[in-house]
Write a protein that holds these residues in place. Structure first.
Motif, mmCIF file in Angstrom:
data_model
loop_
_atom_site.group_PDB
_atom_site.id
_atom_site.type_symbol
_atom_site.label_atom_id
_atom_site.label_comp_id
_atom_site.label_asym_id
_atom_site.label_seq_id
_atom_site.Cartn_x
_atom_site.Cartn_y
_atom_site.Cartn_z
ATOM 1 N N GLU A 190 7.339 -30.470 27.309
ATOM 2 C CA GLU A 190 6.795 -29.397 28.138
ATOM 3 C C GLU A 190 6.147 -30.053 29.347
ATOM 4 O O GLU A 190 5.321 -30.968 29.203
ATOM 5 C CB GLU A 190 5.752 -28.587 27.365
ATOM 6 N N PHE A 201 10.614 -26.437 30.014
ATOM 7 C CA PHE A 201 10.869 -27.203 28.798
ATOM 8 C C PHE A 201 12.131 -28.031 29.000
ATOM 9 O O PHE A 201 13.148 -27.515 29.451
ATOM 10 C CB PHE A 201 11.048 -26.270 27.598
ATOM 11 N N LEU A 227 8.403 -21.295 23.686
ATOM 12 C CA LEU A 227 9.640 -21.989 24.051
ATOM 13 C C LEU A 227 10.713 -21.035 24.528
ATOM 14 O O LEU A 227 11.478 -21.341 25.442
ATOM 15 C CB LEU A 227 10.159 -22.791 22.847
#
Length: 318
Positions: A190, A201, A227
């Protein structure tokens, strides 16, 4: 020190500090710990999931009304912090599995610390930890992994060469790394991407090169993100092709966004193959010529045949 480690250290110090300063304004707490009030509020919300059990009275609690309306902190049910730590066999096994997962993505001096903690936990839990638990994390280039770990540990900016699968291209990005984590067996970084001016990401198995720069990484004030907010996702308008995947193309299901529909007796898989656009889908099929057959849409099948014929004619002309 990485941000996640800083948070753990800060939260461990927060509880005894708040126990000795009940009713303190959150702004004073933030000033004492050298962070913003928003960071302290986030820490407190996370601490509310911490305790000796999972029910009321077993978890640290705060007066949320006082925190939100008056901006003061009242801590409750944290007396267990003064008692020696005791964990059940189930909790111990859960920690062992978590450490094994962490070890799969660690490197360097981190391995020594993790192995030491694992040995102590496994000894304390005993036979309960002997049950086979396989932690599978995709392998990445050790040099790339080491560079990213070094940048995180020393607060340095990274220059990444990254392969974006959805657009079939490579790009060079300057990023300020925030953390490494695993998700579904994949190792991710990240980081704040300076080109996108946003949080991104990066899958480490798609990082072609990672160079640590001399520039200090900046601490960008961004909200934590799941995510799923930063990877390729399928929507109603996402282009897809109905394809037959022959055995040599089965690996595509592990690397790209694919919905398997059926499997025939001759080991040919019928699937929906998603992509960022039709040109990318056409290139992917051509790169796997003979192993991927386009069933629908007919326009894509025609384009694949047309481009393949043109390529073959070019060889004939030579």
């Amino acid at each position: 020190m990485s941000r996640s480690r800083q948070q753990v250290v800060r939260m461990l110090a927060l509880v005894p500090y708040l126990q000795g300063n009940d009713g303190i304004p959150v702004n004073e707490v933030a000033a004492e710990f050298g962070v913003s009030p928003r960071v302290i509020r986030d820490d407190l919300r996370l601490l509310m999931y911490t305790g000796t059990g999972e029910y009321a009275g077993e978890l640290i609690d705060f007066d949320l009304t006082a925190l939100e309306e008056d901006g003061v902190v009242h801590i409750r049910d944290a007396e267990f912090m003064t008692r020696p730590l005791r964990i059940s066999a189930r909790e111990g096994v859960a920690l062992i599995v978590a450490l094994r997962t962490l070890r799969a993505s660690a490197s360097g001096s981190e391995l020594t610390v993790i192995d030491s903690a694992l040995a102590k936990l496994e000894s304390a839990v005993g036979d309960s930890a002997a049950a086979p638990v396989d932690v599978v994390v995709d392998q990445v280039d050790p040099a790339i992994h080491s560079s990213i770990v070094h940048a995180l540990a020393n607060g340095k900016r990274l220059q990444l060469t990254y392969a974006t699968v959805a657009r079939d291209e490579q790009s060079v990005r300057a990023v300020d790394p925030r953390r490494l984590f695993t998700e579904q067996g994949k190792l991710y970084l990240e980081a704040w991407c300076l080109r996108a001016e946003d949080l991104r990401f990066f899958r480490l198995d798609r990082v072609i090169d990672a160079q640590v720069t001399e520039v200090d990484a900046e601490d960008h004030d961004v909200q934590e993100r799941d995510l799923s907010d930063g990877i390729f996702t399928v929507g109603e308008a996402t282009p897809y092709a109905l394809v037959d995947l022959h055995p040599r193309a089965h690996w595509l299901t592990e690397y790209y966004q694919v919905d398997l529909l059926e499997q025939s007796d001759d080991n040919v898989w019928r699937a929906k193959l998603y992509g960022a656009d039709w040109a990318w889908l056409r290139r992917l099929v051509l790169r796997n010529a003979g192993s991927v057959t386009v069933i629908e849409p007919q326009e894509l099948a025609n384009e694949v045949s047309s481009h393949a014929l043109r390529a073959l004619r070019a060889y004939d002309d030579e």
